[in-house]
Design an enzyme around this catalytic site. Structure first.
Site, PDB file in Angstrom:
ATOM      1  CB  SER A   7      -0.900   0.012   1.239  1.00 57.56           C
ATOM      2  OG  SER A   7      -1.457   1.306   1.385  1.00 57.56           O
ATOM      3  CG  HIS A  32      -3.973  -1.726  -1.310  1.00 66.14           C
ATOM      4  ND1 HIS A  32      -5.072  -2.502  -1.614  1.00 66.14           N
ATOM      5  CD2 HIS A  32      -4.340  -0.963  -0.250  1.00 66.14           C
ATOM      6  CE1 HIS A  32      -6.055  -2.226  -0.771  1.00 66.14           C
ATOM      7  NE2 HIS A  32      -5.638  -1.281   0.069  1.00 66.14           N
ATOM      8  CG  ASP A  34      -5.205   2.143   1.292  1.00 63.57           C
ATOM      9  OD1 ASP A  34      -6.153   1.342   1.222  1.00 63.57           O
ATOM     10  OD2 ASP A  34      -4.056   1.830   1.654  1.00 63.57           O
ATOM     11  CG  MET A  36      -8.467   6.766   3.279  1.00 71.47           C
ATOM     12  SD  MET A  36      -7.495   6.835   4.792  1.00 71.47           S
ATOM     13  CE  MET A  36      -6.616   5.269   4.664  1.00 71.47           C
ATOM     14  CG  HIS A  65      -9.351  -0.201   0.089  1.00 67.24           C
ATOM     15  ND1 HIS A  65      -8.701  -0.405   1.299  1.00 67.24           N
ATOM     16  CD2 HIS A  65     -10.685  -0.287   0.371  1.00 67.24           C
ATOM     17  CE1 HIS A  65      -9.589  -0.602   2.254  1.00 67.24           C
ATOM     18  NE2 HIS A  65     -10.800  -0.526   1.723  1.00 67.24           N
ATOM     19  CG  MET A  67     -11.340   2.818   2.860  1.00 63.02           C
ATOM     20  SD  MET A  67      -9.747   2.782   3.681  1.00 63.02           S
ATOM     21  CE  MET A  67      -8.683   2.949   2.254  1.00 63.02           C
ATOM     22  CG  MET A 136     -11.437  -3.089   5.947  1.00 62.38           C
ATOM     23  SD  MET A 136      -9.950  -2.511   5.080  1.00 62.38           S
ATOM     24  CE  MET A 136      -8.932  -1.873   6.393  1.00 62.38           C
ATOM     25  CG  ASP A 174      -6.124  -3.135   3.533  1.00 60.60           C
ATOM     26  OD1 ASP A 174      -5.029  -2.840   4.045  1.00 60.60           O
ATOM     27  OD2 ASP A 174      -6.794  -2.328   2.856  1.00 60.60           O
TER      28      ASP A 174
END
Ligand code: DX5
Ligand code: ZN
Length: 218
Positions: A7, A32, A34, A36, A65, A67, A136, A174
């Site tokens: 990540s 990966h 992330d 957010m 991913h 979020m 998660m 993850d």
């Protein structure tokens, strides 16, 4: 097949290009990413311009991913920015079936993530439509948290659910993944291993990735 997905959340953003080039040279299978939004999770990471910068330099598939609330609004843009797989949160999608179909219509692999408190049983009616379940193993929002041991029970439950539905999806874990749990997770049926801090805070990230890859070949 086992996949290592470092990540970039834990990378040095001042040297993002060299982090991505290091991953290109490494045994990492996916990168990966992330995203957010500060609403679905209590943190803001980065968005489209950073993803574009990663895309410019990467030779590895992007494992995005999300979020974020209302991911539907941005799916096309993430696909254009090079996402190979897009994972949305069960908790953020009131019309999850529609969201998953949209991801697939864009030509991406579709993943669904569940928070630590969310039961895998809730995936029963979506399991045959998706490519990947992301469990998660920390509460989403931050890197560097401790692995939640309850994850092993969820892996057992998910495998039972897959068996019952006579279907197979990739299982990704993850949060808090390291050499302390990678082998056991692999034995528990995990296919894809996200690792942020363990990779990027180590003295030699490339070797750490290689060792992790070795550890999950069980
Ligand atoms: C957390 C993110 C993770 C995070 C993992 O919300 O989804 O991907 O980067 O970081 P580590 O490996 O440090 O727990
Ligand atoms: Zn993640």
């Amino acid at each position: 097949m086992k996949y290592i997905a470092p990540s970039v959340l834990a990378a040095d953003f001042g040297n993002l290009q060299s982090a991505v080039e290091m991953l290109n040279q490494s045994e990492a299978d996916w990168i990966h990413v992330d995203v957010m939004d500060g609403v679905f999770v209590p943190n803001i990471s980065f968005g489209m311009p950073v993803l574009q910068a990663i895309q410019q330099h990467t030779q590895k598939p992007l494992d995005v991913h999300l979020m974020i609330t209302n991911p539907d609004q941005y799916l096309t843009e993430f696909q254009k920015l090079g996402a190979d797989r897009i994972t949305v949160h069960y908790e953020a999608c009131p019309h999850l079936h529609r969201t998953v179909q949209q991801i697939k219509e864009l030509g991406c692999k579709a993943g669904v993530a569940i928070n630590p408190h969310t039961s895998v049983q809730l995936l029963e009616n979506i399991l045959t439509d998706i490519d990947l379940v992301l469990i998660m193993s920390v509460n989403p929002g931050f890197g560097g948290q401790s692995f939640i041991e309850q994850t092993y029970q969820k892996l057992t439950d998910l495998r039972q659910l897959m068996q019952k539905a006579d279907t197979s999806v990739l299982i990704e874990v993850d949060g808090g993944v390291s050499d302390q749990n990678a082998t056991q997770l692999s034995q528990a049926g995990v296919n894809a291993f996200v690792a942020g801090s363990f990779v990027f805070k180590s003295a030699d990230p490339m070797t750490t990735i290689a060792n992790l890859k070795q550890a999950v070949q069980v």
